[in-house]
Design a protein around this motif. Structure first.
Motif, PDB file in Angstrom:
ATOM      1  N   ARG A 107       0.864  -1.173   0.000  1.00 46.98           N
ATOM      2  CA  ARG A 107       0.000   0.000   0.000  1.00 46.98           C
ATOM      3  C   ARG A 107       0.901   1.224   0.000  1.00 46.98           C
ATOM      4  O   ARG A 107       1.906   1.263   0.724  1.00 46.98           O
ATOM      5  N   TYR A 111       0.378   1.891   5.336  1.00 50.35           N
ATOM      6  CA  TYR A 111      -0.596   1.776   6.412  1.00 50.35           C
ATOM      7  C   TYR A 111      -0.438   2.890   7.459  1.00 50.35           C
ATOM      8  O   TYR A 111      -0.823   2.717   8.619  1.00 50.35           O
ATOM      9  N   PRO A 116      -3.967  -1.992   9.028  1.00 53.01           N
ATOM     10  CA  PRO A 116      -4.428  -3.036   8.113  1.00 53.01           C
ATOM     11  C   PRO A 116      -5.690  -3.726   8.596  1.00 53.01           C
ATOM     12  O   PRO A 116      -5.950  -3.811   9.800  1.00 53.01           O
ATOM     13  N   ASP A 120      -6.215  -7.198   3.911  1.00 51.22           N
ATOM     14  CA  ASP A 120      -4.844  -6.799   3.572  1.00 51.22           C
ATOM     15  C   ASP A 120      -3.822  -7.890   3.881  1.00 51.22           C
ATOM     16  O   ASP A 120      -2.672  -7.790   3.457  1.00 51.22           O
TER      17      ASP A 120
END
Length: 201
Positions: A107, A111, A116, A120
């Motif tokens: 990502r 995060y 998360p 995820d």
């Protein structure tokens, strides 16, 4: 006047009364308690089913194995996952465990903007010694209920890895033990291969 029965000192309280008196915490309550200094983010506490659960102290082997796992993942050159060590995982409003290690989907913000969620998680690993029974009976079903695809429990007592795949909403349909000499390859992280002998020698 109607007589009122008072409980005698030392008499066990009725379980239904205790259940009614409980206050189920949500994540907002949990965060406010931390902000108020009731506990710190480093305290070994997890929010499970709306209750604060004290985790046992992490032993030397447990701590070292978590560090080793982190190193082995990087050594394998895993490119499409982020390693998260003993960080919070948001499952719902009443559950925020802190697994020993997770491999997360990439990502862009790493995060930073939000913790998360179950979707995820590519692989979740719990290192279990004193916590073995709790990890099996409480946390594994909790992870399955939230659809986490693969969970490994590194069982330090029996020197095996308990592999759990294919959550069915209550538990895992595909469960097996990996022993010394076996190789482990998580389904969602195909470029990672770990040798059980190296982990649990």
């Amino acid at each position: 006047m109607e007589a009122i029965a008072l409980s005698r000192p030392g008499k066990p309280l009725d379980r239904q009364i205790l259940d009614r008196q409980r206050h189920r915490l949500c994540r907002a309550d949990y965060q406010r308690m931390a902000e108020a200094g009731i506990f710190s983010e480093d305290d070994p506490i997890e929010l499970i089913a709306g209750e604060l659960v004290d985790m046992p102290p992490i032993g030397d082997e447990h701590a070292g194995l978590t560090t080793q796992l982190n190193h082995l993942v990087h050594r394998c050159g895993v490119k499409d996952a982020l390693v998260s060590v003993q960080n919070p995982l948001v499952l719902d409003d009443h559950n925020e465990p802190e697994p020993d290690l997770m491999l997360l989907r990439l990502r862009a913000d790493y995060y930073k903007q939000a913790k998360p969620r179950a979707a995820d998680v590519l692989l979740l690993i719990e290192v279990a010694d004193a916590s073995l029974s709790y990890d099996r009976s409480v946390k594994r079903p909790l992870y399955a209920q939230h659809g986490i695809a693969e969970v490994w429990i590194l069982n330090l007592r029996d020197r095996v890895v308990e592999v759990n795949r294919d959550p069915d909403g209550q538990d895992y349909r595909d469960t097996w033990l990996a022993r010394a000499g076996d190789l482990l390859r998580p389904r969602l992280v195909p470029d990672l291969t770990l040798c059980v002998s190296e982990l649990l020698a």
